[in-house]
Design an enzyme around this catalytic site. Structure first.
Site, PDB file in Angstrom:
ATOM      1  N   HIS A 300       0.871  -1.191   0.000  1.00  7.94           N
ATOM      2  CA  HIS A 300       0.000   0.000   0.000  1.00  7.94           C
ATOM      3  C   HIS A 300       0.901   1.232   0.000  1.00  7.94           C
ATOM      4  O   HIS A 300       1.677   1.436  -0.928  1.00  7.94           O
ATOM      5  CB  HIS A 300      -0.914  -0.110   1.219  1.00  7.94           C
ATOM      6  CG  HIS A 300      -2.013   0.907   1.321  1.00  7.94           C
ATOM      7  ND1 HIS A 300      -2.366   1.747   0.310  1.00  7.94           N
ATOM      8  CD2 HIS A 300      -2.859   1.203   2.356  1.00  7.94           C
ATOM      9  CE1 HIS A 300      -3.363   2.518   0.708  1.00  7.94           C
ATOM     10  NE2 HIS A 300      -3.680   2.212   1.950  1.00  7.94           N
ATOM     11  N   HIS A 339      -2.789  -2.198  -9.742  1.00 10.72           N
ATOM     12  CA  HIS A 339      -3.764  -1.577  -8.857  1.00 10.72           C
ATOM     13  C   HIS A 339      -5.018  -2.422  -8.834  1.00 10.72           C
ATOM     14  O   HIS A 339      -5.385  -2.998  -9.857  1.00 10.72           O
ATOM     15  CB  HIS A 339      -4.111  -0.149  -9.332  1.00 10.72           C
ATOM     16  CG  HIS A 339      -4.689   0.680  -8.242  1.00 10.72           C
ATOM     17  ND1 HIS A 339      -6.018   0.640  -7.923  1.00 10.72           N
ATOM     18  CD2 HIS A 339      -4.105   1.539  -7.380  1.00 10.72           C
ATOM     19  CE1 HIS A 339      -6.233   1.456  -6.911  1.00 10.72           C
ATOM     20  NE2 HIS A 339      -5.088   2.014  -6.551  1.00 10.72           N
ATOM     21  N   ASP A 395       2.579   5.465  -6.841  1.00  8.41           N
ATOM     22  CA  ASP A 395       3.799   5.288  -6.061  1.00  8.41           C
ATOM     23  C   ASP A 395       5.032   5.127  -6.937  1.00  8.41           C
ATOM     24  O   ASP A 395       6.156   5.267  -6.467  1.00  8.41           O
ATOM     25  CB  ASP A 395       3.661   4.061  -5.149  1.00  8.41           C
ATOM     26  CG  ASP A 395       2.646   4.301  -4.064  1.00  8.41           C
ATOM     27  OD1 ASP A 395       2.727   5.350  -3.422  1.00  8.41           O
ATOM     28  OD2 ASP A 395       1.753   3.460  -3.880  1.00  8.41           O
TER      29      ASP A 395
HETATM   30  N1  CMC Z   1       4.411  -6.971 -10.108  1.00  9.73           N
HETATM   31  C1  CMC Z   1       4.305  -8.196 -10.673  1.00  9.73           C
HETATM   32  N2  CMC Z   1       3.148  -8.865 -10.833  1.00  9.73           N
HETATM   33  C2  CMC Z   1       2.049  -8.260 -10.389  1.00  9.73           C
HETATM   34  C3  CMC Z   1       2.075  -6.990  -9.799  1.00  9.73           C
HETATM   35  C4  CMC Z   1       3.304  -6.342  -9.673  1.00  9.73           C
HETATM   36  N3  CMC Z   1       3.398  -5.126  -9.124  1.00  9.73           N
HETATM   37  N4  CMC Z   1       0.824  -6.621  -9.448  1.00  9.73           N
HETATM   38  C5  CMC Z   1       0.039  -7.643  -9.811  1.00  9.73           C
HETATM   39  N5  CMC Z   1       0.775  -8.627 -10.389  1.00  9.73           N
HETATM   40  C6  CMC Z   1       0.284  -9.876 -10.970  1.00  9.73           C
HETATM   41  C7  CMC Z   1      -0.141 -10.848  -9.892  1.00  9.73           C
HETATM   42  O1  CMC Z   1       0.937 -11.668  -9.512  1.00  9.73           O
HETATM   43  C8  CMC Z   1      -1.224 -11.602 -10.603  1.00  9.73           C
HETATM   44  O2  CMC Z   1      -0.616 -12.507 -11.504  1.00  9.73           O
HETATM   45  P1  CMC Z   1      -1.266 -13.969 -11.770  1.00  9.73           P
HETATM   46  O3  CMC Z   1      -2.565 -13.703 -12.456  1.00  9.73           O
HETATM   47  O4  CMC Z   1      -0.263 -14.658 -12.619  1.00  9.73           O
HETATM   48  O5  CMC Z   1      -1.432 -14.596 -10.432  1.00  9.73           O
HETATM   49  C9  CMC Z   1      -1.901 -10.551 -11.461  1.00  9.73           C
HETATM   50  O6  CMC Z   1      -0.898  -9.559 -11.707  1.00  9.73           O
HETATM   51  C10 CMC Z   1      -3.113  -9.921 -10.818  1.00  9.73           C
HETATM   52  O7  CMC Z   1      -2.718  -9.277  -9.639  1.00  9.73           O
HETATM   53  P2  CMC Z   1      -3.511  -9.326  -8.269  1.00  9.73           P
HETATM   54  O8  CMC Z   1      -2.637  -9.998  -7.266  1.00  9.73           O
HETATM   55  O9  CMC Z   1      -4.869  -9.885  -8.452  1.00  9.73           O
HETATM   56  O10 CMC Z   1      -3.635  -7.805  -7.929  1.00  9.73           O
HETATM   57  P3  CMC Z   1      -4.278  -7.201  -6.626  1.00  9.73           P
HETATM   58  O11 CMC Z   1      -5.414  -6.371  -7.032  1.00  9.73           O
HETATM   59  O12 CMC Z   1      -4.536  -8.244  -5.599  1.00  9.73           O
HETATM   60  O13 CMC Z   1      -3.081  -6.314  -6.030  1.00  9.73           O
HETATM   61  C11 CMC Z   1      -1.576  -4.554  -5.808  1.00  9.73           C
HETATM   62  C12 CMC Z   1      -2.959  -4.968  -6.292  1.00  9.73           C
HETATM   63  C13 CMC Z   1      -1.440  -3.047  -5.932  1.00  9.73           C
HETATM   64  C14 CMC Z   1      -1.401  -4.942  -4.317  1.00  9.73           C
HETATM   65  C15 CMC Z   1      -0.508  -5.276  -6.665  1.00  9.73           C
HETATM   66  O14 CMC Z   1      -0.633  -4.859  -8.006  1.00  9.73           O
HETATM   67  C16 CMC Z   1       0.900  -5.046  -6.161  1.00  9.73           C
HETATM   68  O15 CMC Z   1       1.360  -5.793  -5.295  1.00  9.73           O
HETATM   69  N6  CMC Z   1       1.609  -3.973  -6.673  1.00  9.73           N
HETATM   70  C17 CMC Z   1       2.917  -3.645  -6.163  1.00  9.73           C
HETATM   71  C18 CMC Z   1       2.798  -2.844  -4.881  1.00  9.73           C
HETATM   72  C19 CMC Z   1       2.304  -1.430  -5.165  1.00  9.73           C
HETATM   73  O16 CMC Z   1       2.781  -0.734  -6.062  1.00  9.73           O
HETATM   74  N7  CMC Z   1       1.360  -0.977  -4.324  1.00  9.73           N
HETATM   75  C20 CMC Z   1       0.805   0.383  -4.428  1.00  9.73           C
HETATM   76  C21 CMC Z   1      -0.596   0.374  -4.916  1.00  9.73           C
HETATM   77  S1  CMC Z   1      -1.180   1.969  -5.439  1.00  9.73           S
HETATM   78  C22 CMC Z   1      -1.221   2.975  -4.068  1.00  9.73           C
HETATM   79  C23 CMC Z   1      -2.077   2.464  -2.969  1.00  9.73           C
HETATM   80  O17 CMC Z   1      -3.297   2.409  -3.113  1.00  9.73           O
HETATM   81  O18 CMC Z   1      -1.518   2.163  -1.929  1.00  9.73           O
END
Ligand code: CMC
Length: 486
Positions: A300, A339, A395
């Site tokens: 986050h 996201h 971010d």
């Molecule tokens: N790097 C690599 N792979 C990713 C990433 C990433 N940053 N984000 C998502 N994926 C992959 C994930 O592994 C999954 O792959 P698969 O279908 O093969 O299992 C697919 O994309 C779908 O992702 P998800 O896990 O369903 O995504 P989510 O909605 O649960 O998570 C997130 C959203 C923001 C936590 C995630 O994208 C992430 O961990 N990003 C990196 C951390 C980050 O930048 N966080 C800041 C978010 S924006 C500001 C805020 O609101 O805090």
């Protein structure tokens, strides 16, 4: 609230158009559920009760009604809100109807905070009074300062921030529903407003203190004649300059725009924590501490810090392909990408790129930007990322700006949480003003052991200390040392 009706046999008669019909194939029972604002109440499903199937676990509670399971809230709305709207498919964000791009360009952080919390842009005199109140609630009690001072020089500034807000609750007994009555914030709106300005006012002071501990310098008293972000920079940076010293107005303005961009983002992890904790009617300082803790995590608000650590680890443009390969093998996470809601673009990241150029003009170009651009370009051309709709979020760029401005890495999440307090408070107020506050209490689906009888320790089967019983998490030498002491 939508109304669900139950009937024994599904009928083919015309149903209200704005409804769905759910048939429980276990019993043949159907329910019609009204759709309101494209949502249905999860409680409607609790009408679908069925007898236990042969051999079914009693812990399924089947006769008590169907549960809706949504770990991580992928498609469950927690509240009805009038504050912020995101169209994730179009990359659109607005607060109280105003698009974020307009607020970033024309508004200021304190004005946006007022808009979020009170629902309308303030008039000139309202804005003056609001700003005056906040800038005159910036002082932190002496004994609280001493407590903050006791934190170690290498404490993460977010730990200091969270601890300070948690402690602030102890310094405001008049604002504590545990002492003053549980309906305090339901009935006493002036008191609610006072806590709002106190929290916004003290946030920058506490943030600056968390930084000054880091550099082993005395705390700088706040100045009410400066703007919100100017005062933050002043309290962080003032040393031996004359008192007339002012931070660079271009950097104060850039920070103010960043604060507008971070002010609210509807039901994210930390704001939902604020609403969740606030629903118990605990005091707002404790709510802010809890919400800030949720923001601190690397998935986050801690992502801006993690982005820079990631870019530094990549080091140079030629290492980008290798790094992306490791991400695709799921050995690394591409911080600052992805996201939960946005599927095309994060509108804040476009504005933030412009702010980055503003800051680089004053502070010089941040060398890691080249790695960041190469990484972004390569990821946006790669099927792995495009098919998963992963693109830079807010971010990705904000960390580079903070780094160029000379903030230490671990201070970045503080620069996220301080402006986000406006959103927390707007949601906290909305919840308590709604007249419909109910304690947040999610259900669970129990999949653990069934009922069993206690076995005295002497009668239990011997099991090794390490292994599947989880005790392997405890370092062996500690258990041995403790045993020796006994
Ligand atoms: N790097 C690599 N792979 C990713 C990433 C990433 N940053 N984000 C998502 N994926 C992959 C994930 O592994 C999954 O792959 P698969 O279908 O093969 O299992 C697919 O994309 C779908 O992702 P998800 O896990 O369903 O995504 P989510 O909605 O649960 O998570 C997130 C959203 C923001 C936590 C995630 O994208 C992430 O961990 N990003 C990196 C951390 C980050 O930048 N966080 C800041 C978010 S924006 C500001 C805020 O609101 O805090």
């Amino acid at each position: 609230m939508a109304i669900a009706t139950a009937s024994a046999v599904p009928t083919s008669v015309l149903k209200p158009k704005n409804s769905i019909t759910v048939i429980d194939n276990r019993t043949g029972k159907s329910i019609d559920i009204e759709i309101t604002n494209n949502s249905i109440p999860a409680t409607a499903f609790s009408q679908l009760k069925a007898p236990y199937a042969d051999g079914e676990r009693p812990e399924n509670d089947t006769p008590y009604g169907l549960r809706v399971l949504d770990p991580s809230f992928i498609n469950t709305a927690m509240i009805q809100s009038e504050i912020t709207y995101i169209d994730g498919n179009k990359g659109f964000l607005m607060h109280r109807g105003y698009p974020i791009e307009q607020l970033a360009e024309k508004s200021s952080y304190l004005e946006t905070a007022y808009l979020l919390i009170y629902g309308e842009l303030p008039s000139k005199s309202q804005l003056d009074l609001w700003s005056w109140e906040i800038m005159h609630h910036t002082f932190v009690a002496d004994d609280l300062q001493q407590m903050i001072r006791q934190m170690r020089y290498d404490s993460h500034p977010m730990s200091v921030f969270i601890s300070a807000f948690s402690a602030m609750s102890a310094f405001a007994p008049e604002a504590n529903p545990a002492l003053q009555g549980s309906d305090l914030y339901i009935t006493n709106k002036p008191l609610m407003n006072k806590q709002i300005v106190r929290i916004l006012g003290k946030a920058t002071t506490v943030a600056a203190m968390a930084y000054r501990i880091r550099i082993n310098r005395p705390f700088t008293p706040p100045r009410s004649d400066l703007s919100y972000t100017e005062n933050l920079l002043y309290m962080m940076d003032h040393m031996a300059e004359p008192n007339s010293y002012r931070p660079d107005p271009r950097l104060a303005k850039a920070l103010d725009i960043l604060f507008v961009l971070h002010a609210d983002h509807e039901m994210n992890c930390s704001t939902s924590t604020m609403v969740h904790v606030g629903s118990s009617l605990v005091d707002p300082y404790s709510c802010v501490a809890a919400a800030s803790a949720a923001l601190y995590g690397p998935l986050h608000g801690g992502a801006n810090e993690a982005v820079i650590r990631m870019l530094a680890k990549i080091g140079s443009v030629e290492n980008v392909p290798d790094f992306l390969e490791r991400v695709k093998q799921k050995k690394e996470l591409l911080f600052g990408f992805g996201h939960r809601v946005y599927r095309e673009t994060d509108p804040r990241s476009k504005v933030i790129r412009e702010v980055a150029e503003m800051v680089f003009e004053v502070c010089g170009r941040e060398p890691l930007i080249e790695v960041a651009i190469a990484l972004k370009d390569a990821a946006l051309k790669d099927e792995y990322f495009t098919s998963r709709k992963l693109f830079p979020n807010v971010d990705y760029w904000s960390g580079l700006i903070y780094k160029a401005m000379g903030f230490p890495l671990d201070f970045f999440p503080v620069l996220f949480v301080v402006p986000r307090l406006a959103g927390y408070l707007a949601h906290w107020k909305q919840q308590l003003d709604s007249g419909k506050n109910k304690i947040s209490r999610p259900r669970q689906v129990y999949v653990g052991k069934g009922r069993r009888d206690y076995i005295p320790v002497e009668a239990r089967e011997e099991r090794p200390i390490t292994g599947k019983n989880g005790l392997n998490a405890i370092p062996h030498y500690i258990s041995k040392r403790r045993l020796t002491k006994i």
